[in-house]
Structures are given as C-alpha cells and as structure tokens.
Scaffold this motif. Structure first.
Motif, PDB file in Angstrom:
ATOM      1  N   HIS A 156      69.427  14.848   0.442  1.00  0.00           N
ATOM      2  CA  HIS A 156      70.092  14.851   1.741  1.00  0.00           C
ATOM      3  C   HIS A 156      70.719  13.501   2.068  1.00  0.00           C
TER       4      HIS A 156
ATOM      5  N   VAL B  10      69.043  10.553   2.222  1.00  0.00           N
ATOM      6  CA  VAL B  10      68.121   9.763   3.040  1.00  0.00           C
ATOM      7  C   VAL B  10      67.228   8.921   2.131  1.00  0.00           C
TER       8      VAL B  10
ATOM      9  N   SER C  93      68.059  14.672   7.223  1.00  0.00           N
ATOM     10  CA  SER C  93      69.374  14.074   6.974  1.00  0.00           C
ATOM     11  C   SER C  93      69.674  13.104   8.101  1.00  0.00           C
TER      12      SER C  93
ATOM     13  N   GLY D 234      76.941  10.598   7.552  1.00  0.00           N
ATOM     14  CA  GLY D 234      76.817  11.766   8.407  1.00  0.00           C
ATOM     15  C   GLY D 234      76.815  11.476   9.892  1.00  0.00           C
TER      16      GLY D 234
ATOM     17  N   ASN E  11      74.390   9.053   2.808  1.00  0.00           N
ATOM     18  CA  ASN E  11      75.342  10.047   3.282  1.00  0.00           C
ATOM     19  C   ASN E  11      75.971   9.583   4.590  1.00  0.00           C
TER      20      ASN E  11
ATOM     21  N   LYS F 156      72.212  13.108   9.864  1.00  0.00           N
ATOM     22  CA  LYS F 156      72.821  13.845  10.971  1.00  0.00           C
ATOM     23  C   LYS F 156      71.749  14.321  11.951  1.00  0.00           C
TER      24      LYS F 156
END
Length: 512
Positions: A369, A371, A180, A49, A47, A182
């Motif tokens: 997510h 990860v 995540s 992020g 992701n 983020k």
C-alpha cells in the motif's frame, strides 16, 4: 573421415540448441533481474496519496491539540493577558520556520523532509541528530497523548481500566496507518473538521456572551473587554511572566512541521505545500489569539483553568448542560488526531533516516500500500512502553513533558532554519535557479528567528520548573553524537543526495 564428418553434422544441431537454450536462459535471468529491481524500487517508494484537501486540513489541524485545549490555561497563568503577545510573537517565528521548510520542500519534495535537508546542507551528523530528535519528540508527545486519551475515556467509563483504552487505541490507529497514506489523510480531515468546528463554536459562543450578556457561570466579574486589563493589568507578572509562557506557547505549535513531511507523499507538492504553509498566520490569529482573547474577556485571567477546562467554562456560561460531554468529545478527537500525526510524522522521518543509512534498512521498506510498515510497528512498540510508564509517572507532569518536547521541537526548528540558510548560500554561490517558493525577508527574518529560538531555549534553562528539559536535551544530543560515531558507517557518513526539482527559468529569445 566420413564417420568424423557424420559425427560433426550430428553434433551441430545439439550445439545450436545449447546456444539457444543459453540465450533463452540469459534473457530470462535478465528479465528476472529487471523485475526484481522494479519490485525493490516499488518496495522502497512511498505512495503519493495525499491530495489538496488532506494537506490543507492537516495544516489546520496541526495547530490544534492538547497545547491549545489544556496547555493554554497554563500559559495564561504564567503571563496573564500578555500571553496574546507571546502567541503572536511565537506564531510569527513559526511562520518563518514554515516558510523556510516550505521553500526546501518544494525544491526537494522528499519524505525524510528536514532530516534529509540537514544531512544535505549541514552534513550527515546534523541530519542524523535532527531526524532522531524529531522521532524522540514524537515519541514523548505520543505517550502523553495516549495517556490523555485514556483519562478522557475514563470520564465516560470510570469503571474501565485505563490500560484497556490505551491498548485499544494504539492497535486501532496502528492498523489504520498500515492501510494507506490516503486513510491517514482521511482520518486527519475528519478529526480536524471536529476540532475546527469546536474552535469556531467557542469563538461564536464567547462573542454571544459578550454581545448579549448571557450568564457566564461562576465568574466573579462581568464579561467584557475590560477583563483584559482590570485584573493586574495587561502584564500582571511583568516581562518575566511573558518569557515564562514561551515554554508552553512553543509546545502548542509543536507538530506544525509535519506539513513538510507530507511533501514526499503529496500528489502535487509544488501546489499544496505553499498553500498549506501560507495559512499559518491565519491559523495562529484564529485558533490562539482570537480564541484566548475572547476567553480572557469573558473571565478574569486568574480564574481560567481553576474550575475546569476553558471550553467547559464557555459552554457552561451559555447554559449548555452537556458542556463537559461536548468538551470530552472534542479533546478525545484532538488526542486521536495528535496520536495519528505522531505515528505518521515519526514513521516518515525514520523512513528518510533509513534511506540515508542512519537507521536500520528495514525502516526503508514499504508495504504494497506504499506505507513504511516497520516504522509504524516501532511507534506502536514505543506507545506500548508508554502503557507501562503510565503506572509510575504522576499525572501532574504536563509542564515537564511540554518542556522536554519544546526543547526537541525548537532544536528541530533551528536545524530547519540553519539548513535553509546553507541552501540559500549554495544557491547564490553556484548560481542555481531561484526557488519557486522563496522565504520572505531573507536574510534578516531568518537570522532574527534563529535568535528567537535561542531565547526560547535560554528561557527553559532560566526557570526552575523547566530547567530539567535542558538536562534531558543535553544528554539526548550527547547520546546521539556517540551513536553516530559508533554505529553509522559507509553511506551514512555521506551527505544526502537530493534531486533539485526547481523548474528552470524560461529562456527568452533575443529579438532582432
């Protein structure tokens, strides 16, 4: 005949129904296959992020850790005030490494970063060795950082067993890294904010002592710039002392290459990676040269680290009674940040290795997510092994750990530079579009930097207290080559395929 016709007529609708059912079934199977393919793709894609703020502060924080807060005292004892030149020279070399990595990261923004670049431009064996050596480096440093964290917590809670803190922080950071990317970015943002604030406070406090002559604790000499040259000169241990300090100096810069790993999860790598990389010279001058210059102006270099941390000495000199507690909070933050980055960096490199067929495929799966959860689990397991090792490893092994980590770090940097050289040659040979973030002073700077890295490795072998790092490094590289020959098969024996995301040059139409 009529009966046969009737039978045929009655059978026709059944045949049509069967055909329709088959068609519907085929359509359903095709849809399921597409959905499965999409789910598989999503389950193996990270992701994006990390935004500009996250990566900018990661770039700041990657240069501030145990190597500065405690390792700098060891480097000063080896070189004296001349250590400032060591940090400037080492910082210049690291900047060239980061510019080479930045050029490749903008061209190929992948999570495996330098491991995949080595596989693409130097061959699969180079990629395998580079990736796993980085994981090895992160594992060593993470175990050291976890140990340091438990010692720091013991300052406030001496009655609590050390292993309790180690277990607690391992599981806490592992859980946060599973949420995540983020969350990781936010953690690094706040950790870095604390560390940078402490550095700025240290510089400001030291400048205040120099300017206004505050009491500077138990120092035997008055604060002033004269301390840089009055206690044995600028080179109290000669050129040999300067060389010896590089083992610790380069360790302090280790981990800065994590910025290249973020390219695979950056929202806009072509924008944020160059900005992060170009701050390296400022970070080196601010966090190391200016900080240590102020420190050695306040205290004779041979007194630094002899009565506690440099931070404690400065804050105590300002008359702050809570100096040890302030320092403890800062170094705890630094340790947490380091462990967090170690888990992130090693995990993403393992993800890239799995994509190349150089690691178990389970490391290439990601959670909902985005990860790579299995890599986080593996790093957690390594840190748990560190809990056991702490029982048998003496506490005065900082230089040994720093030396081994320095060897692994410098090896990775050399592979980054060699991959960059091979990429530039391929660009010229095939007439590919010029890079959007080219490394400066090509090719002279790259050649000089590779030569300097070779000098650092030679320095490790020259001095007895760091020589064991070469033995450990040689055994490690030998084991990796053997593992590659024995277990890597199929696609793992092929060069990595990387998409070139360089924007083509616009075509200018000829005017009549």
């Amino acid at each position: 005949m009529q009966q046969a016709q009737t039978t045929a007529e009655t059978a026709a609708p059944d045949s049509t129904s069967t055909d329709d059912a088959t068609a519907v079934g085929n359509a359903r199977n095709a849809r399921n296959a597409v959905e499965t393919a999409v789910e598989t793709a999503v389950a193996t894609v990270l992701n994006r992020g990390l935004n500009v703020r996250h990566i900018r502060f990661m770039a700041l924080g990657s240069a501030i850790g145990t190597g500065l807060f405690y390792g700098s005292a060891s480097a000063i004892q080896k070189a004296g005030p001349a250590v400032l030149f060591a940090y400037m020279i080492g910082g210049a070399a690291v900047f060239m490494v980061m510019r080479a990595l930045g050029e490749m990261a903008v061209r190929h923004p992948v999570s495996g970063s330098f491991g995949q670049y080595a596989s693409r431009y130097l061959g699969p064996l180079a990629g395998f060795v580079t990736g796993w050596t980085y994981v090895f480096e992160m594992a060593i440093v993470a175990i050291a950082d976890v140990t340091a964290f438990s010692i720091y917590m013991g300052f406030w809670f001496p009655s609590v067993e050390r292993w309790v803190w180690i277990l607690a922080i391992i599981f806490l950071l592992a859980a946060l890294n599973l949420l995540s990317v983020k969350v990781f970015g936010e953690l690094e943002f706040w950790f870095t904010l604390v560390k940078v604030s402490a550095i700025i406070a240290m510089i400001a406090g030291g400048a205040a002592i120099l300017a206004f002559g505050f009491q500077n604790g138990d120092a035997s000499a008055a604060p002033g710039l004269g301390n840089l040259v009055e206690h044995g000169g600028l080179f109290p241990h000669g050129f040999e002392g300067l060389l010896a300090s590089f083992a610790v100096v380069m360790f302090a810069f280790g981990g800065i290459e994590t910025i290249g790993i973020t390219a695979g999860e950056a929202a806009d790598p072509k924008k944020v990676i160059p900005k992060a990389v170009n701050t390296v010279p400022v970070r080196v001058l601010l966090f190391y040269v200016l900080t240590l210059g102020v420190l050695m102006s306040l205290f004779p270099w041979n007194e630094i680290g002899s009565s506690g941390s440099p931070f404690v000495q400065i804050f105590s000199g300002l008359g702050i009674p809570a100096a040890p507690h302030i320092l403890n909070a800062v170094v705890i933050t630094a340790a947490l940040s380091a462990i967090n980055s170690d888990i992130f960096g090693a995990g993403r490199i393992l993800f890239g290795l799995a994509k190349q067929g150089h690691a178990p495929q389970s490391f290439g799966r990601v959670s909902r997510h985005g990860v790579p959860w299995m890599t986080v689990v593996m790093m957690t397991g390594i840190l748990l092994v560190g809990v056991v090792l702490n029982a048998v490893i003496p506490e005065d092994v900082f230089l040994l750990i720093a030396s081994i980590a320095t060897f692994a770090t410098v090896w990775v940097w050399v592979m980054i530079l060699a991959s960059h050289v091979a990429m530039k040659r391929e660009i010229a040979r095939k007439g590919l579009p010029a890079s959007e973030f080219p490394s400066p002073w090509w090719p002279a700077a790259s050649v000089l930097t590779i030569g300097f890295m070779g000098l650092v490795i030679a320095v490790l072998g020259f001095f007895e207290d760091t020589r064991v790092a070469l033995y450990v490094g040689a055994v490690w590289l030998g084991l990796l080559v053997a593992a590659y020959r024995l277990w890597v098969k199929g696609s793992g024996r092929r060069r990595a395929h990387l998409e070139d995301e360089t924007s083509p040059l616009p075509v200018v139409a000829k005017t009549e």
